[in-house]
Scaffold this motif. Structure first.
Motif, PDB file in Angstrom:
ATOM      1  N   GLU A  93       0.833  -1.211   0.000  1.00 52.57           N
ATOM      2  CA  GLU A  93       0.000   0.000   0.000  1.00 52.57           C
ATOM      3  C   GLU A  93       0.868   1.261   0.000  1.00 52.57           C
ATOM      4  O   GLU A  93       0.520   2.253  -0.635  1.00 52.57           O
ATOM      5  CB  GLU A  93      -0.947   0.005   1.199  1.00 52.57           C
ATOM      6  CG  GLU A  93      -2.018  -1.068   1.151  1.00 52.57           C
ATOM      7  CD  GLU A  93      -2.899  -0.974  -0.085  1.00 52.57           C
ATOM      8  OE1 GLU A  93      -3.266   0.166  -0.466  1.00 52.57           O
ATOM      9  OE2 GLU A  93      -3.206  -2.018  -0.677  1.00 52.57           O
TER      10      GLU A  93
ATOM     11  N   LYS B 294       2.067   1.811  -3.463  1.00 52.66           N
ATOM     12  CA  LYS B 294       0.993   2.383  -4.292  1.00 52.66           C
ATOM     13  C   LYS B 294       0.903   3.886  -4.054  1.00 52.66           C
ATOM     14  O   LYS B 294       0.742   4.668  -5.007  1.00 52.66           O
ATOM     15  CB  LYS B 294      -0.340   1.724  -3.973  1.00 52.66           C
ATOM     16  CG  LYS B 294      -0.472   0.333  -4.533  1.00 52.66           C
ATOM     17  CD  LYS B 294      -1.819  -0.266  -4.165  1.00 52.66           C
ATOM     18  CE  LYS B 294      -1.896  -1.715  -4.592  1.00 52.66           C
ATOM     19  NZ  LYS B 294      -3.165  -2.347  -4.187  1.00 52.66           N
ATOM     20  N   LYS B 295       0.998   4.309  -2.772  1.00 49.48           N
ATOM     21  CA  LYS B 295       0.972   5.746  -2.467  1.00 49.48           C
ATOM     22  C   LYS B 295       2.158   6.455  -3.122  1.00 49.48           C
ATOM     23  O   LYS B 295       2.009   7.551  -3.669  1.00 49.48           O
ATOM     24  CB  LYS B 295       1.021   5.978  -0.956  1.00 49.48           C
ATOM     25  CG  LYS B 295      -0.258   5.750  -0.234  1.00 49.48           C
ATOM     26  CD  LYS B 295      -0.123   6.295   1.181  1.00 49.48           C
ATOM     27  CE  LYS B 295      -0.433   5.233   2.185  1.00 49.48           C
ATOM     28  NZ  LYS B 295      -0.257   5.700   3.566  1.00 49.48           N
TER      29      LYS B 295
END
Length: 116
Positions: free
Chosen positions: A105, A108-109
């Motif tokens: 995650e 992804k950021k």
């Protein structure tokens, strides 16, 4: 085969001058310094808009690489990234598959941040 000695001095001079002019013009076109705008880190851009977008992104990214992880109060504590992710990004690295999956995650950021 073509014999250069059969040409007169005027023809040889013309060939030499023509060859020199052609070489100079090709080199000029290849090496001419295009009008470019330099960012603060020395990266060149063709337009002011591209340079400004790069500078804005660079300012955001610099927050991620400050020495002291507790020092930055800017941008919601390092743009919302976990301090453990930033520590690994800065120094340790991601040397196994488990750590990549654990921080997917965060990656992804980071990808979203870089694609702005």
């Amino acid at each position: 085969m073509f014999n250069l000695l059969a040409l007169g001095p005027l023809a040889i001079s013309g060939l030499l001058v023509g060859g020199i002019l052609l070489t100079v013009s090709v080199l000029y076109l290849l090496l001419k310094d295009q009008a470019s705008i330099k960012a603060s880190d020395g990266t060149s851009f063709q337009t002011e808009e591209a340079c400004q977008a790069y500078e804005d992104l660079l300012d955001k990214i610099k927050i991620l690489f400050e020495e002291d992880l507790t020092k930055s109060s800017k941008a919601e504590n390092r743009l919302g990234f976990k301090p453990t992710f930033l520590r690994r990004l800065q120094a340790e690295g991601f040397n196994d598959a488990k750590s990549l999956i654990t921080y997917r995650e965060e990656f992804k950021k980071l990808s979203d941040l870089l694609s702005l």
